[in-house]
Scaffold this motif. Structure first.
Motif, PDB file in Angstrom:
ATOM      1  N   SER A   9       3.810  -1.984  -5.386  1.00  0.00           N
ATOM      2  CA  SER A   9       5.097  -2.117  -4.689  1.00  0.00           C
ATOM      3  C   SER A   9       5.030  -1.611  -3.253  1.00  0.00           C
ATOM      4  O   SER A   9       5.657  -2.200  -2.366  1.00  0.00           O
ATOM      5  CB  SER A   9       6.190  -1.377  -5.467  1.00  0.00           C
ATOM      6  N   THR A  10       4.256  -0.537  -3.003  1.00  0.00           N
ATOM      7  CA  THR A  10       4.158  -0.041  -1.629  1.00  0.00           C
ATOM      8  C   THR A  10       3.318  -0.974  -0.762  1.00  0.00           C
ATOM      9  O   THR A  10       3.640  -1.186   0.422  1.00  0.00           O
ATOM     10  CB  THR A  10       3.578   1.380  -1.602  1.00  0.00           C
ATOM     11  N   VAL A  11       2.264  -1.539  -1.335  1.00  0.00           N
ATOM     12  CA  VAL A  11       1.477  -2.530  -0.585  1.00  0.00           C
ATOM     13  C   VAL A  11       2.332  -3.761  -0.303  1.00  0.00           C
ATOM     14  O   VAL A  11       2.312  -4.312   0.814  1.00  0.00           O
ATOM     15  CB  VAL A  11       0.203  -2.913  -1.365  1.00  0.00           C
ATOM     16  N   ALA A  12       3.105  -4.202  -1.299  1.00  0.00           N
ATOM     17  CA  ALA A  12       3.992  -5.350  -1.101  1.00  0.00           C
ATOM     18  C   ALA A  12       5.028  -5.051  -0.027  1.00  0.00           C
ATOM     19  O   ALA A  12       5.430  -5.947   0.721  1.00  0.00           O
ATOM     20  CB  ALA A  12       4.684  -5.706  -2.414  1.00  0.00           C
ATOM     21  N   GLY A  13       5.460  -3.788   0.076  1.00  0.00           N
ATOM     22  CA  GLY A  13       6.419  -3.419   1.112  1.00  0.00           C
ATOM     23  C   GLY A  13       5.861  -3.613   2.508  1.00  0.00           C
ATOM     24  O   GLY A  13       6.590  -3.982   3.434  1.00  0.00           O
ATOM     25  N   ALA A  14       4.549  -3.368   2.669  1.00  0.00           N
ATOM     26  CA  ALA A  14       3.915  -3.591   3.968  1.00  0.00           C
ATOM     27  C   ALA A  14       3.769  -5.084   4.268  1.00  0.00           C
ATOM     28  O   ALA A  14       3.859  -5.505   5.429  1.00  0.00           O
ATOM     29  CB  ALA A  14       2.549  -2.914   4.006  1.00  0.00           C
ATOM     30  N   LEU A  15       3.572  -5.890   3.225  1.00  0.00           N
ATOM     31  CA  LEU A  15       3.367  -7.330   3.415  1.00  0.00           C
ATOM     32  C   LEU A  15       4.678  -8.102   3.509  1.00  0.00           C
ATOM     33  O   LEU A  15       4.735  -9.143   4.164  1.00  0.00           O
ATOM     34  CB  LEU A  15       2.534  -7.885   2.252  1.00  0.00           C
TER      35      LEU A  15
END
Length: 274
Positions: A168-174
């Motif tokens: 979810s945190t990686v998706a937040g950056a993308l």
């Protein structure tokens, strides 16, 4: 082998931060859906801005205090033996490394938000948070303390929840404008905090499944049937927590929408105020 306070302390931190993120995510989206952006941290409004960075201070200071407990107090300062790290305290050293990463995340984010020395975009802060969660994931996945049986099953579920925090945190950056991603991240952190609590009360507290017991540093079950029953109970506990969190999210949105979702209130609580 863990302990009751060793799960309650990090669980409290994750739970409070996760619930705060859920609330702020819902408020910011209801206030202005078109300008919504993912946030890796959320300011505390009111008090003339004095508590704005409270969440980051809690993460940094809480992580540092827990780090000192694990590295200094729990090891009884028996850090080196014959010139190498004390093998009997590797469990504490590993926990210290995990907590160090969250402390670093809190400090970097404070420097980025409060000073001009390290200006970072929100996407970069999301990736730094994902690094901290990855360190936590690796700790529990490659733990020097071998989690077997019922204890291993509870920690396997914990590892899966940590994996959701990473995604979810990686998706937040993308996907920096995605409300579902921001809300998913908040829910994942909340569930991780709740599962720390569940593990503490089940394995080291009064909720131990029938036929299983804590003996010394190991959790043993009298028969395979008791261990299977404990694992099925863990599945039900996880389902119940997911259900409660989702009901809470829906309830929060139903409460927030008529109050902060109206155009007359947009200016009174701007997205950056939460």
């Amino acid at each position: 082998m863990g302990s009751f306070p060793g799960h309650i302390l990090p669980g409290t931190l994750f739970l409070f931060v996760g619930m705060w993120h859920v609330w702020c995510s819902v408020v910011r989206y209801a206030s202005d859906p078109k300008s919504f952006r993912v946030r890796v941290w959320n300011p505390v409004p009111g008090f003339d801005g004095k508590l704005k960075y409270l969440e980051l201070y809690i993460v940094a200071i809480g992580g540092f205090i827990d780090l000192c407990v694990e590295f200094l107090y729990a090891t009884h300062l028996e850090i080196f033996v014959n010139g190498v790290l004390n093998p009997a305290r590797m469990n504490n050293f590993e926990h210290s490394g995990m907590l160090l990463m969250f402390f670093i995340f809190g400090v970097i984010t404070l420097l980025s938000e409060k000073t001009s020395f390290l200006p970072l975009p929100e996407g970069a802060l999301c990736l730094i948070a994902s690094v901290a969660f990855t360190a936590e994931y690796l700790l529990f996945y490659f733990h020097s303390t071998t989690h077997m049986g019922l204890e291993g099953y509870y920690h396997l579920i914990l590892v899966l929840l940590i994996g959701l925090c990473i995604l979810s945190t990686v998706a937040g950056a993308l996907m920096p404008n995605s409300f579902p991603v921001d809300l998913f991240s908040a829910i994942s952190v909340t569930l991780q905090g709740l599962w720390f609590y569940q593990t503490a009360f089940t394995l080291y507290g009064p909720m131990m499944p029938e036929g299983c017991q804590l003996k010394g540093d190991n959790i043993t079950c009298h028969a395979p049937e008791h261990e299977i029953h404990g694992e099925l109970l863990a599945n039900f506990q996880l389902f119940l927590q997911v259900f409660v969190v989702l009901v809470g999210v829906v309830g929060a949105y139903m409460y927030v929408e008529p109050r902060y979702g109206r155009s007359t209130l947009v200016n009174s609580l701007a997205p950056e105020d939460c």
